[in-house]
Design an enzyme around this catalytic site. Structure first.
Site, PDB file in Angstrom:
ATOM      1  N   LYS A  44       0.823  -1.187   0.000  1.00 32.70           N
ATOM      2  CA  LYS A  44       0.000   0.000   0.000  1.00 32.70           C
ATOM      3  C   LYS A  44       0.870   1.254   0.000  1.00 32.70           C
ATOM      4  O   LYS A  44       0.385   2.362  -0.187  1.00 32.70           O
ATOM      5  CB  LYS A  44      -0.871   0.014   1.262  1.00 32.70           C
ATOM      6  CG  LYS A  44      -1.713  -1.213   1.461  1.00 32.70           C
ATOM      7  CD  LYS A  44      -2.353  -1.176   2.862  1.00 32.70           C
ATOM      8  CE  LYS A  44      -2.893  -2.525   3.211  1.00 32.70           C
ATOM      9  NZ  LYS A  44      -3.233  -2.602   4.654  1.00 32.70           N
ATOM     10  N   GLU A 100       7.829   2.593  -6.693  1.00 30.62           N
ATOM     11  CA  GLU A 100       7.992   2.228  -5.280  1.00 30.62           C
ATOM     12  C   GLU A 100       7.965   3.473  -4.400  1.00 30.62           C
ATOM     13  O   GLU A 100       8.432   4.535  -4.815  1.00 30.62           O
ATOM     14  CB  GLU A 100       9.339   1.511  -5.082  1.00 30.62           C
ATOM     15  CG  GLU A 100       9.365   0.083  -5.583  1.00 30.62           C
ATOM     16  CD  GLU A 100       8.966  -0.919  -4.504  1.00 30.62           C
ATOM     17  OE1 GLU A 100       8.212  -0.531  -3.591  1.00 30.62           O
ATOM     18  OE2 GLU A 100       9.417  -2.064  -4.569  1.00 30.62           O
ATOM     19  N   ASP A 101       7.476   3.327  -3.179  1.00 29.63           N
ATOM     20  CA  ASP A 101       7.529   4.432  -2.224  1.00 29.63           C
ATOM     21  C   ASP A 101       8.942   4.582  -1.664  1.00 29.63           C
ATOM     22  O   ASP A 101       9.462   5.687  -1.546  1.00 29.63           O
ATOM     23  CB  ASP A 101       6.514   4.239  -1.097  1.00 29.63           C
ATOM     24  CG  ASP A 101       6.639   2.875  -0.426  1.00 29.63           C
ATOM     25  OD1 ASP A 101       7.275   1.963  -1.015  1.00 29.63           O
ATOM     26  OD2 ASP A 101       6.114   2.700   0.685  1.00 29.63           O
ATOM     27  N   ASP A 104      14.904   0.339   0.454  1.00 26.70           N
ATOM     28  CA  ASP A 104      15.976   0.343   1.458  1.00 26.70           C
ATOM     29  C   ASP A 104      16.835  -0.903   1.301  1.00 26.70           C
ATOM     30  O   ASP A 104      17.866  -0.841   0.663  1.00 26.70           O
ATOM     31  CB  ASP A 104      15.474   0.583   2.882  1.00 26.70           C
ATOM     32  CG  ASP A 104      14.265  -0.246   3.227  1.00 26.70           C
ATOM     33  OD1 ASP A 104      14.023  -1.260   2.563  1.00 26.70           O
ATOM     34  OD2 ASP A 104      13.574   0.111   4.188  1.00 26.70           O
ATOM     35  N   LYS A 132      16.806   4.743   0.474  1.00 31.23           N
ATOM     36  CA  LYS A 132      17.570   4.628   1.720  1.00 31.23           C
ATOM     37  C   LYS A 132      18.762   3.704   1.455  1.00 31.23           C
ATOM     38  O   LYS A 132      18.786   2.531   1.835  1.00 31.23           O
ATOM     39  CB  LYS A 132      16.676   4.073   2.833  1.00 31.23           C
ATOM     40  CG  LYS A 132      17.292   4.180   4.208  1.00 31.23           C
ATOM     41  CD  LYS A 132      16.400   3.533   5.258  1.00 31.23           C
ATOM     42  CE  LYS A 132      15.232   4.378   5.653  1.00 31.23           C
ATOM     43  NZ  LYS A 132      14.480   3.795   6.805  1.00 31.23           N
ATOM     44  N   PHE A 154      13.547   5.903  10.848  1.00 25.65           N
ATOM     45  CA  PHE A 154      12.211   5.353  10.610  1.00 25.65           C
ATOM     46  C   PHE A 154      11.328   6.471  10.074  1.00 25.65           C
ATOM     47  O   PHE A 154      10.909   7.346  10.819  1.00 25.65           O
ATOM     48  CB  PHE A 154      11.632   4.775  11.894  1.00 25.65           C
ATOM     49  CG  PHE A 154      10.619   3.701  11.644  1.00 25.65           C
ATOM     50  CD1 PHE A 154      10.842   2.410  12.074  1.00 25.65           C
ATOM     51  CD2 PHE A 154       9.443   3.976  10.958  1.00 25.65           C
ATOM     52  CE1 PHE A 154       9.914   1.405  11.828  1.00 25.65           C
ATOM     53  CE2 PHE A 154       8.516   2.981  10.704  1.00 25.65           C
ATOM     54  CZ  PHE A 154       8.754   1.689  11.142  1.00 25.65           C
ATOM     55  N   ARG A 167       0.147   6.665   7.232  1.00 25.54           N
ATOM     56  CA  ARG A 167       0.199   6.736   5.765  1.00 25.54           C
ATOM     57  C   ARG A 167      -0.415   8.035   5.255  1.00 25.54           C
ATOM     58  O   ARG A 167       0.016   8.583   4.247  1.00 25.54           O
ATOM     59  CB  ARG A 167      -0.575   5.556   5.150  1.00 25.54           C
ATOM     60  CG  ARG A 167       0.058   4.193   5.368  1.00 25.54           C
ATOM     61  CD  ARG A 167      -0.668   3.158   4.498  1.00 25.54           C
ATOM     62  NE  ARG A 167      -0.415   1.792   4.922  1.00 25.54           N
ATOM     63  CZ  ARG A 167       0.662   1.072   4.591  1.00 25.54           C
ATOM     64  NH1 ARG A 167       1.600   1.615   3.842  1.00 25.54           N
ATOM     65  NH2 ARG A 167       0.792  -0.165   5.005  1.00 25.54           N
TER      66      ARG A 167
END
Lengths: 184, 126
Positions: A44, A100-101, A104, A132, A154, A167
């Protein structure tokens, strides 16, 4: 208590995000001008990025979505990634851009790339809002478009979650350590 | 000390890991279908006058598909300093070897990313 109260600091404001997305969309519109690419997004986390990016792209595109289990998910009981939702579109001989959001470790993106490559697309590249790199394990990913580099903290907001929350924040920020600790 | 004669991946017998953090990392790699080997190679760093190896570096994991060694370090700072020195020496002697080190903080944040807060809490601070 407001959701934003859990944020230690804002990394990227709504305005900064939208500015960057417009720049990325212009690049994609130029690079894929002759191809009508298929944008594939992963639910999501990339929800808002996909919505804003696709609307800022000025060439014909189609969109599709996938969803997979994540390591640590309560639903991920098999010990291996499982497709929760597969693509509706066929991608053989099509130009595919994986949206992609955040990337990492690269483990999720690598899995998705392997899955998509097996379907013989004409091309397959990655567009990620956040990168990241400090935590990268799979460092061979074809990241063609990159929004922002982020530190190894984070981050939540604009689609990124902590335990499914945050979100819907319109910006991207660093979650307060005490919020993470309280969740343990 | 791990049994370094063992190597493993998702399809074969699992090795005896030296630490739970290594077992967790192996499960993570398995989940995403990444092939791995456990401590497959020892890199000599120093030899004595007779040519015997007196110091070596044994990365925890090797990922053959991306040709990358990974070392997990969830130790105290004093031991991390020693490991960093060995890592620098490794890079001097073997410049073509790709190795990445995950420190305690890195590893805890990795576990938190996957919602493994309890496992992260068990990982020692550095």
């Amino acid at each position: 208590m407001a959701l934003a109260d859990d944020i230690a600091r804002v990394l990227f404001t709504e305005v900064q995000i939208q500015d960057r997305i417009r720049t990325m969309a212009a690049q994609i519109s130029r690079d894929y001008a002759a191809t009508a690419p298929l944008l594939v997004s992963v639910l999501k986390g990339a929800l808002y990025f996909m919505a804003d990016l696709s609307r800022a792209i000025t060439i014909p595109i189609t969109v599709d979505f996938m969803a997979i289990t994540s390591y640590g998910d309560e639903t991920a009981s098999t010990g291996a990634v499982r497709l929760i939702k597969d693509l509706d579109e066929k991608i053989t001989e099509r130009h595919v851009l994986l949206v992609e959001d955040i990337i990492d470790t690269g483990l999720t993106a690598d899995y998705l790339l392997r899955t998509l490559r097996a379907r013989d697309p004409a091309s397959l590249n990655i567009c990620t809002l956040l990168d990241k790199a400090a935590r990268r394990i799979v460092d061979t990913l074809p990241i063609q478009y990159r929004g922002f580099e982020v530190p190894d903290e984070f981050v939540v907001g604009y689609g990124l979650d902590h335990r499914q929350l945050y979100r819907n924040l319109p910006f991207i920020g660093v979650l307060k350590p005490e919020v993470i600790a309280a969740a343990r | 000390m791990a049994d370094r004669t063992d190597q493993g991946d998702a399809a074969t017998t699992r090795p005896r890991f030296a630490h739970e953090s290594e077992a967790e990392f192996a499960r993570l790699l398995d989940f995403y279908g990444i092939r791995w080997e456990y401590e497959p190679r020892s890199f000599p760093l120093q030899r004595d006058d007779q040519g015997r190896v007196v110091e070596s570096f044994n990365p925890d994991f090797y990922l053959p598909e991306i040709d990358l060694y990974i070392e997990l370090t969830t130790l105290k700072q004093s031991l991390v300093t020693k490991k960093n020195r060995k890592l620098r020496r490794l890079r001097e002697l073997y410049p073509n070897i790709r190795v990445k080190i995950f420190y305690g903080r890195d590893y805890r944040s990795l576990l938190l990313k996957y919602g493994l807060a309890k496992a992260a809490a068990r990982t020692p601070s550095v």
